[in-house]
Design a protein around this motif. Structure first.
Motif, mmCIF file in Angstrom:
data_model
loop_
_atom_site.group_PDB
_atom_site.id
_atom_site.type_symbol
_atom_site.label_atom_id
_atom_site.label_comp_id
_atom_site.label_asym_id
_atom_site.label_seq_id
_atom_site.Cartn_x
_atom_site.Cartn_y
_atom_site.Cartn_z
ATOM 1 N N GLN A 38 -2.983 -5.053 8.293
ATOM 2 C CA GLN A 38 -2.433 -4.803 6.956
ATOM 3 C C GLN A 38 -0.981 -5.281 6.875
ATOM 4 O OE1 GLN A 38 -4.102 -3.692 4.366
ATOM 5 N NE2 GLN A 38 -6.009 -3.199 5.431
ATOM 6 N N GLU A 39 -0.734 -6.252 5.991
ATOM 7 C CA GLU A 39 0.628 -6.730 5.765
ATOM 8 C C GLU A 39 1.320 -5.787 4.774
ATOM 9 O OE1 GLU A 39 1.141 -10.873 4.853
ATOM 10 O OE2 GLU A 39 -0.798 -11.358 5.743
ATOM 11 N N CYS A 40 2.521 -5.314 5.139
ATOM 12 C CA CYS A 40 3.250 -4.357 4.302
ATOM 13 C C CYS A 40 4.741 -4.685 4.310
ATOM 14 C CB CYS A 40 3.057 -2.927 4.814
ATOM 15 S SG CYS A 40 1.332 -2.366 4.893
ATOM 16 N N ASP A 41 5.388 -4.460 3.173
ATOM 17 C CA ASP A 41 6.845 -4.566 3.106
ATOM 18 C C ASP A 41 7.509 -3.241 3.470
ATOM 19 O OD1 ASP A 41 6.622 -7.212 2.236
ATOM 20 O OD2 ASP A 41 6.499 -6.605 0.143
ATOM 21 N N ARG A 42 6.913 -2.146 3.008
ATOM 22 C CA ARG A 42 7.357 -0.794 3.368
ATOM 23 C C ARG A 42 6.117 0.034 3.655
ATOM 24 N NH1 ARG A 42 13.081 0.110 3.710
ATOM 25 N NH2 ARG A 42 12.321 2.214 4.090
ATOM 26 N N VAL A 43 6.238 0.968 4.620
ATOM 27 C CA VAL A 43 5.120 1.846 4.960
ATOM 28 C C VAL A 43 5.609 3.279 5.126
ATOM 29 C CG1 VAL A 43 3.694 0.088 6.082
ATOM 30 C CG2 VAL A 43 5.384 1.334 7.431
ATOM 31 N N TYR A 44 4.688 4.195 4.941
ATOM 32 C CA TYR A 44 4.931 5.609 5.252
ATOM 33 C C TYR A 44 3.579 6.255 5.447
ATOM 34 C CZ TYR A 44 8.041 9.585 5.652
ATOM 35 O OH TYR A 44 8.795 10.621 6.154
ATOM 36 N N LEU A 93 3.430 -0.630 0.628
ATOM 37 C CA LEU A 93 3.910 -1.440 -0.483
ATOM 38 C C LEU A 93 3.908 -2.889 -0.025
ATOM 39 C CD1 LEU A 93 6.936 0.541 -1.983
ATOM 40 C CD2 LEU A 93 4.494 0.758 -2.470
ATOM 41 N N LYS A 94 3.290 -3.770 -0.817
ATOM 42 C CA LYS A 94 3.110 -5.134 -0.344
ATOM 43 C C LYS A 94 3.338 -6.153 -1.440
ATOM 44 C CE LYS A 94 -1.104 -6.121 0.802
ATOM 45 N NZ LYS A 94 -2.425 -6.033 1.452
ATOM 46 N N THR A 95 3.612 -7.375 -1.008
ATOM 47 C CA THR A 95 3.776 -8.519 -1.892
ATOM 48 C C THR A 95 2.571 -9.427 -1.743
ATOM 49 O OG1 THR A 95 6.189 -8.429 -1.660
ATOM 50 C CG2 THR A 95 5.237 -10.498 -2.466
ATOM 51 N N ASN A 96 1.881 -9.694 -2.838
ATOM 52 C CA ASN A 96 0.738 -10.609 -2.828
ATOM 53 C C ASN A 96 1.194 -11.952 -3.377
ATOM 54 O OD1 ASN A 96 -1.043 -8.577 -1.896
ATOM 55 N ND2 ASN A 96 -1.261 -7.788 -3.985
ATOM 56 N N ARG A 97 1.375 -12.918 -2.473
ATOM 57 C CA ARG A 97 1.906 -14.227 -2.858
ATOM 58 C C ARG A 97 0.783 -15.165 -3.269
ATOM 59 N NH1 ARG A 97 5.014 -12.167 1.195
ATOM 60 N NH2 ARG A 97 7.268 -12.112 0.777
ATOM 61 N N GLY A 98 1.054 -15.974 -4.270
ATOM 62 C CA GLY A 98 0.092 -16.940 -4.776
ATOM 63 C C GLY A 98 0.744 -17.738 -5.872
ATOM 64 N N PHE A 135 2.925 -7.494 -6.972
ATOM 65 C CA PHE A 135 3.306 -6.438 -6.041
ATOM 66 C C PHE A 135 2.353 -5.261 -6.212
ATOM 67 C CE2 PHE A 135 7.028 -8.779 -7.527
ATOM 68 C CZ PHE A 135 7.456 -9.346 -6.335
ATOM 69 N N GLU A 136 2.101 -4.554 -5.097
ATOM 70 C CA GLU A 136 1.012 -3.583 -5.101
ATOM 71 C C GLU A 136 1.325 -2.419 -4.163
ATOM 72 O OE1 GLU A 136 -3.822 -4.103 -4.870
ATOM 73 O OE2 GLU A 136 -2.598 -5.162 -3.391
ATOM 74 N N ALA A 137 0.862 -1.234 -4.541
ATOM 75 C CA ALA A 137 0.841 -0.075 -3.648
ATOM 76 C C ALA A 137 -0.601 0.157 -3.228
ATOM 77 C CB ALA A 137 1.403 1.154 -4.345
ATOM 78 N N ALA A 159 3.423 15.610 2.812
ATOM 79 C CA ALA A 159 2.791 15.925 4.091
ATOM 80 C C ALA A 159 1.286 16.070 3.972
ATOM 81 C CB ALA A 159 3.400 17.202 4.669
ATOM 82 N N ASP A 160 0.795 16.558 2.826
ATOM 83 C CA ASP A 160 -0.648 16.713 2.652
ATOM 84 C C ASP A 160 -1.312 15.469 2.072
ATOM 85 O OD1 ASP A 160 0.180 16.752 0.034
ATOM 86 O OD2 ASP A 160 -0.613 18.739 -0.428
ATOM 87 N N GLY A 161 -0.535 14.420 1.818
ATOM 88 C CA GLY A 161 -1.072 13.161 1.325
ATOM 89 C C GLY A 161 -1.393 13.136 -0.149
ATOM 90 N N SER A 162 -1.084 14.198 -0.883
ATOM 91 C CA SER A 162 -1.490 14.279 -2.290
ATOM 92 C C SER A 162 -0.538 13.565 -3.237
ATOM 93 C CB SER A 162 -1.620 15.742 -2.714
ATOM 94 O OG SER A 162 -0.360 16.400 -2.656
ATOM 95 N N MET A 163 0.720 13.389 -2.851
ATOM 96 C CA MET A 163 1.714 12.774 -3.738
ATOM 97 C C MET A 163 2.352 11.579 -3.051
ATOM 98 S SD MET A 163 3.546 16.189 -5.312
ATOM 99 C CE MET A 163 3.896 16.877 -3.671
ATOM 100 N N ILE A 164 2.468 10.483 -3.785
ATOM 101 C CA ILE A 164 3.037 9.255 -3.252
ATOM 102 C C ILE A 164 4.138 8.779 -4.183
ATOM 103 C CG2 ILE A 164 2.583 6.828 -2.727
ATOM 104 C CD1 ILE A 164 -0.296 7.694 -2.036
ATOM 105 N N ALA A 165 5.309 8.541 -3.629
ATOM 106 C CA ALA A 165 6.441 8.038 -4.407
ATOM 107 C C ALA A 165 6.675 6.576 -4.074
ATOM 108 C CB ALA A 165 7.701 8.845 -4.111
ATOM 109 N N THR A 166 6.921 5.776 -5.099
ATOM 110 C CA THR A 166 7.240 4.358 -4.912
ATOM 111 C C THR A 166 8.483 4.012 -5.716
ATOM 112 O OG1 THR A 166 5.822 3.672 -6.768
ATOM 113 C CG2 THR A 166 4.823 3.742 -4.582
ATOM 114 N N THR A 167 9.358 3.223 -5.112
ATOM 115 C CA THR A 167 10.518 2.660 -5.806
ATOM 116 C C THR A 167 10.486 1.151 -5.631
ATOM 117 O OG1 THR A 167 11.923 4.611 -5.508
ATOM 118 C CG2 THR A 167 13.031 2.522 -5.903
ATOM 119 N N VAL A 168 10.649 0.421 -6.736
ATOM 120 C CA VAL A 168 10.692 -1.044 -6.689
ATOM 121 C C VAL A 168 11.881 -1.538 -7.495
ATOM 122 C CG1 VAL A 168 8.177 -1.191 -6.448
ATOM 123 C CG2 VAL A 168 9.203 -1.335 -8.722
#
Length: 342
Positions: free
Chosen positions: A92-98, A107-112, A117-119, A145-154
Motif C-alpha cells: 500500500q502506497e501512502c503519503d501519511r498513515v496512522y 492518505l494517498k496521491t493517485n497520479r495519472g 487524492f484519497e483516504a 483508538a477504537d477505529g470509529s473516527m478518522i480525521a484527515t487534514t489536506v
C-alpha cells in the motif's frame, strides 16, 4: 495585404511548431522521469525488508517507508521492541498513515492524467474496507483508538504550513461513512463565537477514553489556538495560544505540539509540551525545525519525522524525551509518519 497575411500565417506556424516541440519534450522528460522513478522502486531496498502479510501483533510501529529501492513510499511496520530491525513492507502506497491493532488509515496521491487524492481504510490484512476522495494534498491523519473516527487534514492551497496563505480542509469521518467538516463547527474564543471567513482548522488528535472529545489547531486573522472540540455540540473552544498540530499523550494529560518561534515569513517550529491541568508549557531542546504532527512513543517520549538533509525524498524518525534538556536520537532511519500501535 496578401503579404501581411502570409507573414502572419508563417509566424503562427512557427509558434505552433515551437509549442508542439516544447510539449513533446516535456512529455518525453515526464515519461523518462516516471520510468526512472519506477526503476528505482524496483531496485533492491537499502534496508532489510520482508513482505508485510498482515499487521503484526501489538505493540508495533506503523510508518511510511522512505528507504530507497523496492517498497519506497509504502506503509510498513516494525516491532516496537526492535524499531531498527527488519521492516515488514506492505503493497500500500501512502503519503501519511496512522493505525490501530486492527486497521490502518492511509492518505494517498493517485497520479495519472488527473491527479487525485484519497483516504483509504485498510483492515489488518491490508485489504481496503472503504475509501473516499479528499480535496487536496495529504497533510495529517489520525484514527481514534477504537477505529470509529478518522480525521484527515489536506492542503487545498499551498503545500506547506510555512507557506503564506496556505489553506486546509479538515474532516472527521464517523461510523457509517458520514463526516463532519470542522469549518462548520462554532469557534469559541474567550467565551464568544468568532465569526470570520479566514479560518483554518488542522491537526486533529482524539482524546483517549472520551468519544466526544478531540483537540486541534485553529487559526484566524494571524492568531493560532489549541482548541478543544466536541463532536456532539459541534464546537471548537480555544484553550491555549500558539499550538500547532497537537498530539495528546496516551494517558490524556498532556499535549505535544510544534510551536513557531520564527515568525510568519520564516517559520521555525520548536517542540513543546502542554500540561492540560496546569496550563504549564515546556519547550524542549530539539534545535531543528519540526514540521510534523508529533506522536507519543509512551507517556515520556515523543516521535517525529524530519527530512534527511543529504538525500532528497528521504526522511528519518527521531525520538525525544519530554524531560527538559533531553536530546533527540534516531529512532527509525528512512521513515516518515510514525504511528505507535499499542
Amino acid at each position: 495585404m496578401s503579404g501581411t497575411l502570409t507573414g502572419s500565417r508563417v509566424r503562427w506556424g512557427v509558434l505552433l511548431a515551437v509549442t508542439a516541440l516544447v510539449l513533446a519534450a516535456a512529455g518525453i522528460y515526464a515519461i523518462g522521469a516516471y520510468q526512472r522513478f519506477e526503476e528505482s522502486r524496483m531496485a533492491a531496498s537499502s534496508v532489510g525488508v520482508t513482505a508485510g502479510q498482515s499487521l503484526p501483533n501489538a505493540p508495533f510501529v506503523l510508518f511510511r517507508n522512505t528507504a530507497s529501492g523496492q517498497g519506497y513510499g509504502n506503509a510498513a511496520t516494525v516491532p516496537l521492541s526492535d524499531p531498527g530491525g527488519t521492516r515488514a513492507v506492505s503493497e500500500q502506497e501512502c503519503d501519511r498513515v496512522y493505525g490501530t491493532p486492527d486497521s490502518v488509515v492511509c492518505l494517498k496521491t493517485n497520479r495519472g492524467l488527473v491527479t487525485a487524492f484519497e483516504a483509504v481504510v485498510l483492515d489488518r490484512d491490508w485489504q481496503q474496507q472503504r475509501a473516499w476522495p479528499v480535496p487536496g494534498i495529504p497533510s495529517r491523519t489520525r484514527i481514534s483508538a477504537d477505529g470509529s473516527m478518522i480525521a484527515t487534514t489536506v492542503f487545498v492551497t499551498g503545500h506547506s504550513y510555512a507557506t503564506a496563505g496556505f489553506s486546509t480542509a479538515t474532516e472527521i469521518s464517523l461510523p457509517g461513512g458520514s463526516s463532519g467538516n470542522l469549518e462548520d463547527f462554532a469557534l469559541m474564543v474567550n467565551e464568544e463565537r468568532l465569526v470570520t471567513t479566514d479560518r483554518n482548522i488542522w491537526g486533529v488528535t482524539f482524546a483517549p477514553g472520551q468519544s466526544d472529545v478531540f483537540y486541534a489547531t485553529a487559526a484566524s486573522s494571524g492568531r493560532i489556538w489549541l482548541v478543544r472540540g466536541s463532536l456532539s455540540a459541534k464546537t471548537l473552544t480555544a484553550i491555549h495560544d500558539h499550538v500547532e498540530c497537537p498530539s495528546i499523550s496516551p494517558d490524556g494529560t498532556r499535549i505535544a505540539y510544534k510551536k513557531n518561534d520564527g515568525g510568519a515569513l520564516a517559520a521555525h517550529w520548536k517542540v513543546a509540551v502542554l500540561d492540560l491541568a496546569s496550563g504549564q508549557e515546556s519547550v524542549l531542546a530539539e534545535k531543528r525545525s519540526v514540521d510534523d504532527q508529533i506522536e507519543w512513543l509512551d507517556n515520556q517520549n515523543l516521535l517525529y519525522g524530519l527530512a534527511d538533509e543529504a538525500v532528497e525524498g528521504d526522511s528519518n524518525i527521531w525520538q525525544l524525551g519530554t524531560v527538559p534538556g533531553s536530546q533527540p536520537s534516531l529512532f527509525i532511519a528512512h521513515a516518515w509518519s510514525p504511528s505507535v500501535v499499542r
